[in-house]
Design a protein around this motif. Sequence first.
Motif, PDB file in Angstrom:
ATOM      1  N   UNK A  99      12.534  -0.993   4.497  1.00  0.00           N
ATOM      2  CA  UNK A  99      13.560  -0.882   3.455  1.00  0.00           C
ATOM      3  C   UNK A  99      13.256   0.370   2.627  1.00  0.00           C
ATOM      4  N   UNK A 100      13.791   1.522   3.048  1.00  0.00           N
ATOM      5  CA  UNK A 100      13.434   2.796   2.405  1.00  0.00           C
ATOM      6  C   UNK A 100      14.148   3.026   1.064  1.00  0.00           C
ATOM      7  N   UNK A 101      13.695   2.276   0.070  1.00  0.00           N
ATOM      8  CA  UNK A 101      14.226   2.434  -1.283  1.00  0.00           C
ATOM      9  C   UNK A 101      13.124   2.981  -2.183  1.00  0.00           C
ATOM     10  N   UNK A 102      13.509   3.561  -3.298  1.00  0.00           N
ATOM     11  CA  UNK A 102      12.557   4.208  -4.195  1.00  0.00           C
ATOM     12  C   UNK A 102      11.507   3.232  -4.720  1.00  0.00           C
ATOM     13  N   UNK A 103      11.905   2.007  -4.977  1.00  0.00           N
ATOM     14  CA  UNK A 103      10.950   1.004  -5.462  1.00  0.00           C
ATOM     15  C   UNK A 103       9.797   0.821  -4.469  1.00  0.00           C
ATOM     16  N   UNK A 104      10.113   0.775  -3.186  1.00  0.00           N
ATOM     17  CA  UNK A 104       9.071   0.639  -2.159  1.00  0.00           C
ATOM     18  C   UNK A 104       8.249   1.908  -2.023  1.00  0.00           C
ATOM     19  N   UNK A 105       8.872   3.066  -2.216  1.00  0.00           N
ATOM     20  CA  UNK A 105       8.126   4.332  -2.168  1.00  0.00           C
ATOM     21  C   UNK A 105       7.098   4.376  -3.298  1.00  0.00           C
ATOM     22  N   UNK A 106       7.501   3.958  -4.492  1.00  0.00           N
ATOM     23  CA  UNK A 106       6.570   3.948  -5.631  1.00  0.00           C
ATOM     24  C   UNK A 106       5.421   2.964  -5.404  1.00  0.00           C
ATOM     25  N   UNK A 107       5.729   1.804  -4.856  1.00  0.00           N
ATOM     26  CA  UNK A 107       4.683   0.820  -4.554  1.00  0.00           C
ATOM     27  C   UNK A 107       3.692   1.382  -3.537  1.00  0.00           C
ATOM     28  N   UNK A 120      -6.824   6.747   6.608  1.00  0.00           N
ATOM     29  CA  UNK A 120      -5.549   6.870   7.325  1.00  0.00           C
ATOM     30  C   UNK A 120      -4.489   5.988   6.675  1.00  0.00           C
ATOM     31  N   UNK A 121      -4.884   4.805   6.256  1.00  0.00           N
ATOM     32  CA  UNK A 121      -3.946   3.894   5.596  1.00  0.00           C
ATOM     33  C   UNK A 121      -3.414   4.498   4.306  1.00  0.00           C
ATOM     34  N   UNK A 122      -4.296   5.121   3.535  1.00  0.00           N
ATOM     35  CA  UNK A 122      -3.870   5.762   2.290  1.00  0.00           C
ATOM     36  C   UNK A 122      -2.872   6.882   2.531  1.00  0.00           C
ATOM     37  N   UNK A 123      -3.074   7.635   3.599  1.00  0.00           N
ATOM     38  CA  UNK A 123      -2.158   8.734   3.901  1.00  0.00           C
ATOM     39  C   UNK A 123      -0.868   8.226   4.517  1.00  0.00           C
ATOM     40  N   UNK A 124      -0.891   7.101   5.209  1.00  0.00           N
ATOM     41  CA  UNK A 124       0.361   6.491   5.680  1.00  0.00           C
ATOM     42  C   UNK A 124       1.205   6.070   4.479  1.00  0.00           C
ATOM     43  N   UNK A 125       0.555   5.484   3.480  1.00  0.00           N
ATOM     44  CA  UNK A 125       1.272   5.092   2.257  1.00  0.00           C
ATOM     45  C   UNK A 125       1.768   6.322   1.495  1.00  0.00           C
ATOM     46  N   UNK A 126       0.983   7.381   1.500  1.00  0.00           N
ATOM     47  CA  UNK A 126       1.416   8.625   0.862  1.00  0.00           C
ATOM     48  C   UNK A 126       2.656   9.180   1.566  1.00  0.00           C
ATOM     49  N   UNK A 127       2.686   9.081   2.881  1.00  0.00           N
ATOM     50  CA  UNK A 127       3.867   9.530   3.630  1.00  0.00           C
ATOM     51  C   UNK A 127       5.110   8.772   3.182  1.00  0.00           C
ATOM     52  N   UNK A 128       4.966   7.473   2.975  1.00  0.00           N
ATOM     53  CA  UNK A 128       6.102   6.674   2.498  1.00  0.00           C
ATOM     54  C   UNK A 128       6.545   7.147   1.120  1.00  0.00           C
ATOM     55  N   UNK A 129       5.595   7.367   0.226  1.00  0.00           N
ATOM     56  CA  UNK A 129       5.942   7.826  -1.123  1.00  0.00           C
ATOM     57  C   UNK A 129       6.616   9.195  -1.084  1.00  0.00           C
ATOM     58  N   UNK A 130       6.062  10.107  -0.304  1.00  0.00           N
ATOM     59  CA  UNK A 130       6.624  11.453  -0.223  1.00  0.00           C
ATOM     60  C   UNK A 130       7.966  11.475   0.505  1.00  0.00           C
ATOM     61  N   UNK A 131       8.334  10.363   1.127  1.00  0.00           N
ATOM     62  CA  UNK A 131       9.642  10.245   1.771  1.00  0.00           C
ATOM     63  C   UNK A 131      10.704   9.713   0.813  1.00  0.00           C
ATOM     64  N   UNK A 132      10.274   9.311  -0.357  1.00  0.00           N
ATOM     65  CA  UNK A 132      11.211   8.761  -1.339  1.00  0.00           C
ATOM     66  C   UNK A 132      12.077   9.837  -1.975  1.00  0.00           C
TER      67      UNK A 132
END
Length: 195
Positions: A99-107, A120-132
């Motif tokens: 669910x690519x919404x800003x709330x999930x990107x911030x989380x 690697x997990x931290x950078x996967x989460x960073x990828x999600x945030x930077x995709x917001x």
Amino acid sequence: MTEINLIKIKQEKASEISGLFELSELGQSLLTQDVTPAEFIEKLIQEECFTDCINFIAYGLPKREATWWACLCARSCQSTQMNPKDAKAVESAEAWVYKPIQENAKAAFIAAEATDFKTAAGWAATAAFWSGDNLSPLDDNIVLPSPDLTAKAVAGAIMLAASQDGAAQVKNRKQTFIRQGIDIAKGGDGRKVVQ
């Protein structure tokens, strides 16, 4: 040689993607004006330019698919018991993929910070945030992410995941991760690729 159909990579020429990051000298020598992304990936694999290939796929995939790829790689390098911070980071990144919404990107960013950006997990989460849609902590102050940030984070996650078990496994892990990336680029989910 039958060309693979990379339905998720929309660029017709490899040069449209390779110009977004720095190729190695060997990678540059393999790049011709008319080579397609699929042909270029095959050349990179044949010449064992695995880092170039990972970068190329990360920059070629759409943000959601690229972030999903980072999540798969981060999960695969963990033992049966992932530490809680990494588990939360991957789960947050996956939540953004689903669910690519800003709330999930911030989380995802909060979870990435908890890993100190060392896994690697931290950078996967960073990828999600930077995709917001907004890098600012303030909703009314919009700071758009640079278009290349997601790919940088994805490539970083994959490189960290590949080196998780030491130098002896790096080549094999990169090859597995590339097969996953290709499967995703073909429209698959990357899960059926054998480690």
